[in-house]
Design an enzyme around this catalytic site. Structure first.
Site, PDB file in Angstrom:
ATOM      1  CB  ALA A   1      -5.785   7.164  38.017  1.00 35.05           C
TER       2      ALA A   1
ATOM      3  N   GLY B   1      -8.975  11.118  36.561  1.00 32.45           N
ATOM      4  CA  GLY B   1      -8.962  11.525  37.953  1.00 32.45           C
ATOM      5  C   GLY B   1      -8.720  13.007  38.138  1.00 32.45           C
TER       6      GLY B   1
ATOM      7  CD  GLU C   1     -13.068  10.447  38.198  1.00 36.84           C
ATOM      8  OE1 GLU C   1     -13.983   9.629  38.327  1.00 36.84           O
ATOM      9  OE2 GLU C   1     -11.857  10.127  38.103  1.00 36.84           O
TER      10      GLU C   1
ATOM     11  CD  GLU D   1     -12.046   7.898  33.630  1.00 39.11           C
ATOM     12  OE1 GLU D   1     -11.614   8.597  34.563  1.00 39.11           O
ATOM     13  OE2 GLU D   1     -12.784   8.342  32.728  1.00 39.11           O
TER      14      GLU D   1
END
Length: 256
Positions: free
Chosen positions: A62, A106, A109, A129
């Site tokens: 992200a 992300g 993911e 993260e």
């Protein structure tokens, strides 16, 4: 769309994240465009979809610069948006992640939301993260354990360690590893192989796996019975079985 490209060829869709200057990092704009592309897959009734990234990254995470100033409310909205988009992808046509480089945060993911994952031998996976003071926010705490098991998932999520492609293959995070110049072709070939099967049967198979994964075996077997029986409502089933009995090739599947 500025950061997502969409193509459809022979009932196989390809979604490419093209924000190369930021290693395809996900921000609200990219996620919104990705949602538009996923919606197009459904509207086009594509029978399979390949998701990849342009340049040297699949998705490098992200957009931390954008996230760094988020309020709690903004963080909640960002996480909810990502989860909504990834869930649409997960529940839609069979999907294959062609992971060509960094799949961090992300990006990992996004790959996890796909049904199958193929990796370049240069791919790198991680959920880093915790090193940024947050948890995974787009399904990593849930899907990773379901794919590789709780022990490996906790190792990755609690340390932020990176996995190279060979180790990702060992732990079951990816289905296969390919040379970089062969990756997209391999993903498209796999998508085309899936697209050639009876669409209703493919959907029923995905539904049986998803619905049965988190229940007891007896209930799950009942779900399989339902999905199996539902296929007998289709013209594709009747034609394919008749062709088998008559020892002839079946007609192309019509999704009816």
């Amino acid at each position: 769309m500025s950061h997502v490209a969409y193509e459809l060829s022979d009932q196989v869709a390809t979604i490419t994240i093209t924000r190369e200057e930021a290693l395809n990092a996900l921000d609200p704009d990219v996620l919104s465009e990705l949602e538009t592309a996923v919606d197009r897959v459904a509207a086009d009734r594509a029978r399979a979809v390949v998701v990849t990234g342009a340049g040297r990254a699949f998705v490098a995470g992200a957009d931390v610069a954008r996230m760094s100033t988020f309020s709690v409310a903004q963080a909640r909205a960002f996480s909810s948006l990502g989860n909504r988009v990834f869930r649409k992808l997960e529940l839609g046509a069979p999907s294959i992640a062609a992971v060509n480089g960094y799949a961090l945060g992300g990006g990992c993911e996004l790959a996890l939301a796909c049904d199958l994952r193929l990796a370049s031998d240069r791919a790198v996976f991680a959920q880093p993260e915790v090193g940024l003071g947050v948890t995974a926010g787009f399904g990593g705490t849930q899907r990773l354990a379901r794919v590789v098991g709780p022990a490996v998932a906790k190792e990755l999520l609690l340390t932020g360690r990176r996995l190279k492609a060979d180790r990702a293959l060992e732990v079951g995070l990816v289905n296969a590893v390919h040379a970089p110049d062969e990756l997209l072709g391999a993903a498209l070939a796999l998508a085309e192989e899936i697209a050639q099967q009876a669409p209703a049967a493919v959907r029923a198979t995905k539904a049986a796996i998803a619905r049965g994964a988190h229940t007891d075996l007896d209930t799950a077997l009942g779900i399989e019975v339902e999905e199996f029986a539902s296929c007998f409502e289709t013209a594709d089933q009747r034609e394919a079985m008749a062709a088998f009995v008559q020892k002839r090739p079946h007609s192309p599947f019509q999704d009816r």
